[in-house]
Motif scaffolding. Structure first.
Motif, PDB file in Angstrom:
ATOM      1  N   LEU A 122       0.825  -1.214   0.000  1.00  0.00           N
ATOM      2  CA  LEU A 122       0.000   0.000   0.000  1.00  0.00           C
ATOM      3  C   LEU A 122       0.851   1.252   0.000  1.00  0.00           C
ATOM      4  O   LEU A 122       2.030   1.221   0.340  1.00  0.00           O
ATOM      5  CB  LEU A 122      -1.005   0.018   1.161  1.00  0.00           C
ATOM      6  CG  LEU A 122      -0.592   0.303   2.598  1.00  0.00           C
ATOM      7  CD1 LEU A 122      -0.392   1.792   2.857  1.00  0.00           C
ATOM      8  CD2 LEU A 122      -1.674  -0.176   3.535  1.00  0.00           C
ATOM      9  N   PHE A 169      -4.328   0.429  -2.169  1.00  0.00           N
ATOM     10  CA  PHE A 169      -4.041  -0.983  -1.927  1.00  0.00           C
ATOM     11  C   PHE A 169      -3.737  -1.587  -3.289  1.00  0.00           C
ATOM     12  O   PHE A 169      -4.624  -1.683  -4.150  1.00  0.00           O
ATOM     13  CB  PHE A 169      -5.253  -1.687  -1.293  1.00  0.00           C
ATOM     14  CG  PHE A 169      -5.534  -1.252   0.116  1.00  0.00           C
ATOM     15  CD1 PHE A 169      -4.853  -1.819   1.182  1.00  0.00           C
ATOM     16  CD2 PHE A 169      -6.484  -0.276   0.380  1.00  0.00           C
ATOM     17  CE1 PHE A 169      -5.115  -1.429   2.484  1.00  0.00           C
ATOM     18  CE2 PHE A 169      -6.752   0.120   1.673  1.00  0.00           C
ATOM     19  CZ  PHE A 169      -6.064  -0.453   2.732  1.00  0.00           C
ATOM     20  N   GLY A 190      -5.843  -4.449  -4.273  1.00  0.00           N
ATOM     21  CA  GLY A 190      -7.124  -4.153  -3.635  1.00  0.00           C
ATOM     22  C   GLY A 190      -8.308  -4.951  -4.134  1.00  0.00           C
ATOM     23  O   GLY A 190      -9.246  -5.192  -3.381  1.00  0.00           O
ATOM     24  N   LEU A 222      -8.975  -7.952  -1.973  1.00  0.00           N
ATOM     25  CA  LEU A 222      -9.359  -7.764  -0.574  1.00  0.00           C
ATOM     26  C   LEU A 222     -10.862  -7.960  -0.419  1.00  0.00           C
ATOM     27  O   LEU A 222     -11.632  -7.720  -1.347  1.00  0.00           O
ATOM     28  CB  LEU A 222      -8.960  -6.366  -0.093  1.00  0.00           C
ATOM     29  CG  LEU A 222      -7.486  -6.004  -0.240  1.00  0.00           C
ATOM     30  CD1 LEU A 222      -7.240  -4.593   0.273  1.00  0.00           C
ATOM     31  CD2 LEU A 222      -6.596  -7.000   0.475  1.00  0.00           C
ATOM     32  N   VAL A 238     -13.984  -5.414  -1.020  1.00  0.00           N
ATOM     33  CA  VAL A 238     -13.104  -4.628  -1.887  1.00  0.00           C
ATOM     34  C   VAL A 238     -13.184  -3.164  -1.463  1.00  0.00           C
ATOM     35  O   VAL A 238     -14.284  -2.630  -1.276  1.00  0.00           O
ATOM     36  CB  VAL A 238     -13.521  -4.800  -3.369  1.00  0.00           C
ATOM     37  CG1 VAL A 238     -12.728  -3.891  -4.275  1.00  0.00           C
ATOM     38  CG2 VAL A 238     -13.362  -6.255  -3.795  1.00  0.00           C
ATOM     39  N   PRO A 239     -12.040  -2.479  -1.267  1.00  0.00           N
ATOM     40  CA  PRO A 239     -12.078  -1.045  -0.947  1.00  0.00           C
ATOM     41  C   PRO A 239     -12.868  -0.279  -2.008  1.00  0.00           C
ATOM     42  O   PRO A 239     -12.886  -0.663  -3.185  1.00  0.00           O
ATOM     43  CB  PRO A 239     -10.608  -0.647  -0.929  1.00  0.00           C
ATOM     44  CG  PRO A 239      -9.890  -1.918  -0.563  1.00  0.00           C
ATOM     45  CD  PRO A 239     -10.668  -2.997  -1.266  1.00  0.00           C
ATOM     46  N   THR A 266      -5.510  -2.379  -8.425  1.00  0.00           N
ATOM     47  CA  THR A 266      -5.473  -1.378  -7.353  1.00  0.00           C
ATOM     48  C   THR A 266      -6.867  -0.878  -6.991  1.00  0.00           C
ATOM     49  O   THR A 266      -7.707  -0.668  -7.857  1.00  0.00           O
ATOM     50  CB  THR A 266      -4.590  -0.181  -7.770  1.00  0.00           C
ATOM     51  OG1 THR A 266      -3.280  -0.663  -8.063  1.00  0.00           O
ATOM     52  CG2 THR A 266      -4.515   0.865  -6.678  1.00  0.00           C
ATOM     53  N   ARG A 267      -7.076  -0.674  -5.698  1.00  0.00           N
ATOM     54  CA  ARG A 267      -8.291  -0.027  -5.188  1.00  0.00           C
ATOM     55  C   ARG A 267      -7.858   1.015  -4.161  1.00  0.00           C
ATOM     56  O   ARG A 267      -6.828   0.876  -3.507  1.00  0.00           O
ATOM     57  CB  ARG A 267      -9.230  -1.037  -4.524  1.00  0.00           C
ATOM     58  CG  ARG A 267      -9.802  -2.051  -5.468  1.00  0.00           C
ATOM     59  CD  ARG A 267     -10.779  -1.469  -6.454  1.00  0.00           C
ATOM     60  NE  ARG A 267     -12.018  -1.120  -5.772  1.00  0.00           N
ATOM     61  CZ  ARG A 267     -13.177  -0.943  -6.372  1.00  0.00           C
ATOM     62  NH1 ARG A 267     -13.264  -1.057  -7.678  1.00  0.00           N
ATOM     63  NH2 ARG A 267     -14.241  -0.630  -5.689  1.00  0.00           N
ATOM     64  N   TYR A 268      -8.681   2.062  -4.035  1.00  0.00           N
ATOM     65  CA  TYR A 268      -8.356   3.179  -3.166  1.00  0.00           C
ATOM     66  C   TYR A 268      -9.330   3.321  -2.009  1.00  0.00           C
ATOM     67  O   TYR A 268     -10.501   2.973  -2.116  1.00  0.00           O
ATOM     68  CB  TYR A 268      -8.389   4.495  -3.953  1.00  0.00           C
ATOM     69  CG  TYR A 268      -7.412   4.574  -5.089  1.00  0.00           C
ATOM     70  CD1 TYR A 268      -6.047   4.420  -4.873  1.00  0.00           C
ATOM     71  CD2 TYR A 268      -7.847   4.810  -6.385  1.00  0.00           C
ATOM     72  CE1 TYR A 268      -5.144   4.501  -5.923  1.00  0.00           C
ATOM     73  CE2 TYR A 268      -6.952   4.898  -7.441  1.00  0.00           C
ATOM     74  CZ  TYR A 268      -5.601   4.744  -7.201  1.00  0.00           C
ATOM     75  OH  TYR A 268      -4.709   4.821  -8.241  1.00  0.00           O
ATOM     76  N   TRP A 299      -8.047  -4.822   6.063  1.00  0.00           N
ATOM     77  CA  TRP A 299      -7.494  -4.693   4.714  1.00  0.00           C
ATOM     78  C   TRP A 299      -5.966  -4.752   4.735  1.00  0.00           C
ATOM     79  O   TRP A 299      -5.355  -5.384   3.884  1.00  0.00           O
ATOM     80  CB  TRP A 299      -7.952  -3.396   4.063  1.00  0.00           C
ATOM     81  CG  TRP A 299      -9.341  -3.432   3.508  1.00  0.00           C
ATOM     82  CD1 TRP A 299     -10.009  -4.509   2.999  1.00  0.00           C
ATOM     83  CD2 TRP A 299     -10.234  -2.331   3.381  1.00  0.00           C
ATOM     84  NE1 TRP A 299     -11.254  -4.136   2.569  1.00  0.00           N
ATOM     85  CE2 TRP A 299     -11.420  -2.807   2.791  1.00  0.00           C
ATOM     86  CE3 TRP A 299     -10.152  -0.983   3.715  1.00  0.00           C
ATOM     87  CZ2 TRP A 299     -12.516  -1.985   2.515  1.00  0.00           C
ATOM     88  CZ3 TRP A 299     -11.232  -0.161   3.446  1.00  0.00           C
ATOM     89  CH2 TRP A 299     -12.407  -0.663   2.851  1.00  0.00           C
ATOM     90  N   ALA A 358      -3.851  -7.402   2.761  1.00  0.00           N
ATOM     91  CA  ALA A 358      -2.949  -6.902   1.715  1.00  0.00           C
ATOM     92  C   ALA A 358      -1.512  -7.355   1.951  1.00  0.00           C
ATOM     93  O   ALA A 358      -0.789  -7.667   1.005  1.00  0.00           O
ATOM     94  CB  ALA A 358      -3.019  -5.376   1.648  1.00  0.00           C
TER      95      ALA A 358
END
Length: 140
Positions: free
Chosen positions: A77, A90, A93, A96, A99-100, A109-111, A128, A132
């Protein structure tokens, strides 16, 4: 622009601290100390939660963003200041659960965006981070 000498890092667009590329806790702490306003306390708390969740976490600052990872396994991250929020990326992500919420142009990638008036769900954030840290990291 001013010509005054200062030990404080320059703030880039959106109030993101300009910190030289370096590895370890010290540059990450310098970045956090230079985060403007309310973001500084949130940055400190994020760092505390990450270290608590992953005691052996590796740290660095690259591209004016703190990175957190596992030695030899890459980064999981990053943190970056914007004008109205802090963006936590992430890198894996989409793997996860849940999911974010923030989507990315990057496939994996997720934010998570953290605003001044938006309380951080510390329990979800910690979950998370733990997830991660167990996934393959990004090589940067």
């Amino acid at each position: 622009m001013t010509d005054q000498k200062s030990d404080s890092p320059k703030l880039l667009a959106g109030g993101n601290p300009q910190i030289a590329k370096a590895y370890g806790d010290a540059p990450v702490q310098a970045y956090i100390a230079a985060m403007p306003g309310w973001k500084r306390d949130v940055g400190r708390r994020l760092d505390e939660l990450i270290v608590s969740a992953v005691p052996a976490v590796s740290k660095a600052v690259k591209w004016n963003s703190p990175l957190y990872g596992i030695e030899g396994d890459g980064w999981f991250l990053s943190v970056h200041c914007f004008t109205k929020y802090i963006k936590v990326a992430f890198f894996r992500g989409t793997s996860l659960r849940p999911v974010p919420p923030g989507e990315s142009k990057s496939q994996d990638t997720r934010y998570l965006h953290i605003g001044e008036a938006e309380p951080l769900d510390e329990s979800q954030f910690t979950a998370w981070v733990k997830q991660a840290s167990q996934l393959p990291g990004e090589r940067m």
